[in-house]
Design a protein around this motif. Structure first.
Motif, mmCIF file in Angstrom:
data_model
loop_
_atom_site.group_PDB
_atom_site.id
_atom_site.type_symbol
_atom_site.label_atom_id
_atom_site.label_comp_id
_atom_site.label_asym_id
_atom_site.label_seq_id
_atom_site.Cartn_x
_atom_site.Cartn_y
_atom_site.Cartn_z
ATOM 1 N N ASP A 195 10.988 -58.634 15.839
ATOM 2 C CA ASP A 195 9.893 -57.667 15.925
ATOM 3 C C ASP A 195 9.214 -57.789 17.277
ATOM 4 O O ASP A 195 8.305 -58.591 17.459
ATOM 5 C CB ASP A 195 8.855 -57.908 14.815
ATOM 6 C CG ASP A 195 9.352 -57.489 13.444
ATOM 7 O OD1 ASP A 195 10.260 -56.637 13.392
ATOM 8 O OD2 ASP A 195 8.826 -58.000 12.451
ATOM 9 N N ILE A 196 9.653 -56.991 18.236
ATOM 10 C CA ILE A 196 9.014 -56.989 19.554
ATOM 11 C C ILE A 196 7.580 -56.519 19.407
ATOM 12 O O ILE A 196 6.651 -57.113 19.922
ATOM 13 C CB ILE A 196 9.782 -56.085 20.536
ATOM 14 C CG1 ILE A 196 11.099 -56.750 20.906
ATOM 15 C CG2 ILE A 196 8.967 -55.796 21.777
ATOM 16 C CD1 ILE A 196 11.928 -55.978 21.879
ATOM 17 N N VAL A 197 7.402 -55.408 18.693
ATOM 18 C CA VAL A 197 6.075 -54.887 18.383
ATOM 19 C C VAL A 197 5.964 -54.907 16.862
ATOM 20 O O VAL A 197 6.516 -54.045 16.193
ATOM 21 C CB VAL A 197 5.880 -53.461 18.931
ATOM 22 C CG1 VAL A 197 4.520 -52.922 18.537
ATOM 23 C CG2 VAL A 197 6.045 -53.448 20.438
ATOM 24 N N PRO A 198 5.290 -55.912 16.306
ATOM 25 C CA PRO A 198 5.252 -56.059 14.844
ATOM 26 C C PRO A 198 4.299 -55.069 14.172
ATOM 27 O O PRO A 198 3.402 -55.446 13.434
ATOM 28 C CB PRO A 198 4.789 -57.501 14.657
ATOM 29 C CG PRO A 198 3.916 -57.747 15.847
ATOM 30 C CD PRO A 198 4.557 -56.964 16.979
ATOM 31 N N GLN A 251 14.163 -48.967 16.957
ATOM 32 C CA GLN A 251 15.214 -49.201 17.950
ATOM 33 C C GLN A 251 14.975 -50.492 18.717
ATOM 34 O O GLN A 251 15.900 -51.266 18.960
ATOM 35 C CB GLN A 251 15.311 -48.023 18.921
ATOM 36 C CG GLN A 251 15.921 -46.784 18.308
ATOM 37 C CD GLN A 251 15.893 -45.587 19.255
ATOM 38 O OE1 GLN A 251 15.290 -45.631 20.329
ATOM 39 N NE2 GLN A 251 16.532 -44.506 18.840
ATOM 40 N N ALA A 252 13.730 -50.746 19.111
ATOM 41 C CA ALA A 252 13.407 -51.972 19.838
ATOM 42 C C ALA A 252 13.663 -53.194 18.972
ATOM 43 O O ALA A 252 14.178 -54.204 19.447
ATOM 44 C CB ALA A 252 11.949 -51.943 20.309
ATOM 45 N N THR A 253 13.336 -53.106 17.695
ATOM 46 C CA THR A 253 13.551 -54.216 16.770
ATOM 47 C C THR A 253 15.040 -54.481 16.573
ATOM 48 O O THR A 253 15.486 -55.623 16.597
ATOM 49 C CB THR A 253 12.872 -53.926 15.416
ATOM 50 O OG1 THR A 253 11.473 -53.765 15.639
ATOM 51 C CG2 THR A 253 13.092 -55.067 14.432
ATOM 52 N N LEU A 293 7.278 -42.638 17.697
ATOM 53 C CA LEU A 293 6.881 -44.033 17.863
ATOM 54 C C LEU A 293 7.547 -44.936 16.822
ATOM 55 O O LEU A 293 8.020 -46.029 17.153
ATOM 56 C CB LEU A 293 5.360 -44.159 17.793
ATOM 57 C CG LEU A 293 4.783 -45.527 18.119
ATOM 58 C CD1 LEU A 293 5.230 -46.010 19.497
ATOM 59 C CD2 LEU A 293 3.275 -45.497 18.041
ATOM 60 N N ALA A 294 7.617 -44.487 15.575
ATOM 61 C CA ALA A 294 8.286 -45.267 14.523
ATOM 62 C C ALA A 294 9.751 -45.487 14.881
ATOM 63 O O ALA A 294 10.283 -46.600 14.714
ATOM 64 C CB ALA A 294 8.158 -44.566 13.177
ATOM 65 N N GLN A 295 10.421 -44.461 15.388
ATOM 66 C CA GLN A 295 11.823 -44.593 15.796
ATOM 67 C C GLN A 295 11.963 -45.571 16.955
ATOM 68 O O GLN A 295 12.891 -46.388 16.975
ATOM 69 C CB GLN A 295 12.390 -43.224 16.186
ATOM 70 C CG GLN A 295 12.584 -42.294 15.013
ATOM 71 C CD GLN A 295 12.991 -40.890 15.460
ATOM 72 O OE1 GLN A 295 13.121 -40.606 16.643
ATOM 73 N NE2 GLN A 295 13.191 -40.006 14.491
#
Length: 131
Positions: A30-33, A22-24, A16-18
């Motif tokens: 920050d898509i998911v901050p 990757q999304a950021t 999940l951290a990766q």
């Protein structure tokens, strides 16, 4: 052929951290901050702890309660509750986290048609078939 994969909370936290990183990087924001995600498994549910806030600013603790499921052979996690400090959070944030988590896990399980996800004994067990 039936395949069973067992993942610990540390392994899912790392995936999940990766995915968040990757999304950021790909979106430039920050898509998911959510920072420092930690996943815990108990009572058939997954809990996700982390901090929310912009880099370098004050952050606030977040807790998400997530139910695991399978839909059309793919992981279908759904954020059921989001608690960010004392504030209520729009369902849109939970939906973003659900999409990110499902995308991260399904990307790593492309060759498996999932039939079941069980959460128990501090681990998640995914069962499926390989064509």
């Amino acid at each position: 052929k039936t395949v069973t994969i067992t993942a610990t909370s540390d392994e899912v936290s790392s995936v999940l951290a990766q995915a968040i990183d990757q999304a950021t990087q790909s979106s430039g924001s920050d898509i998911v901050p959510l920072q420092n995600p930690v996943v815990c498994f108990s009572d058939g549910k997954m809990s996700l702890f982390g901090q929310m806030g912009a880099e370098g600013s004050n952050s606030i603790n977040a807790l998400l309660s997530i139910r695991a499921g399978v839909s059309n052979g793919k992981a279908a996690f759904k954020v059921e509750q989001v608690q960010v400090g004392p504030f209520s959070v729009p369902q849109g944030f939970g939906d973003q986290v659900s999409q990110l988590l499902n995308g991260a896990l399904n990307q790593n399980l492309k060759q498996i048609n999932l039939t079941e996800i069980k959460i128990q004994n501090n681990q998640m067990t995914l069962t499926g078939r390989v064509p």
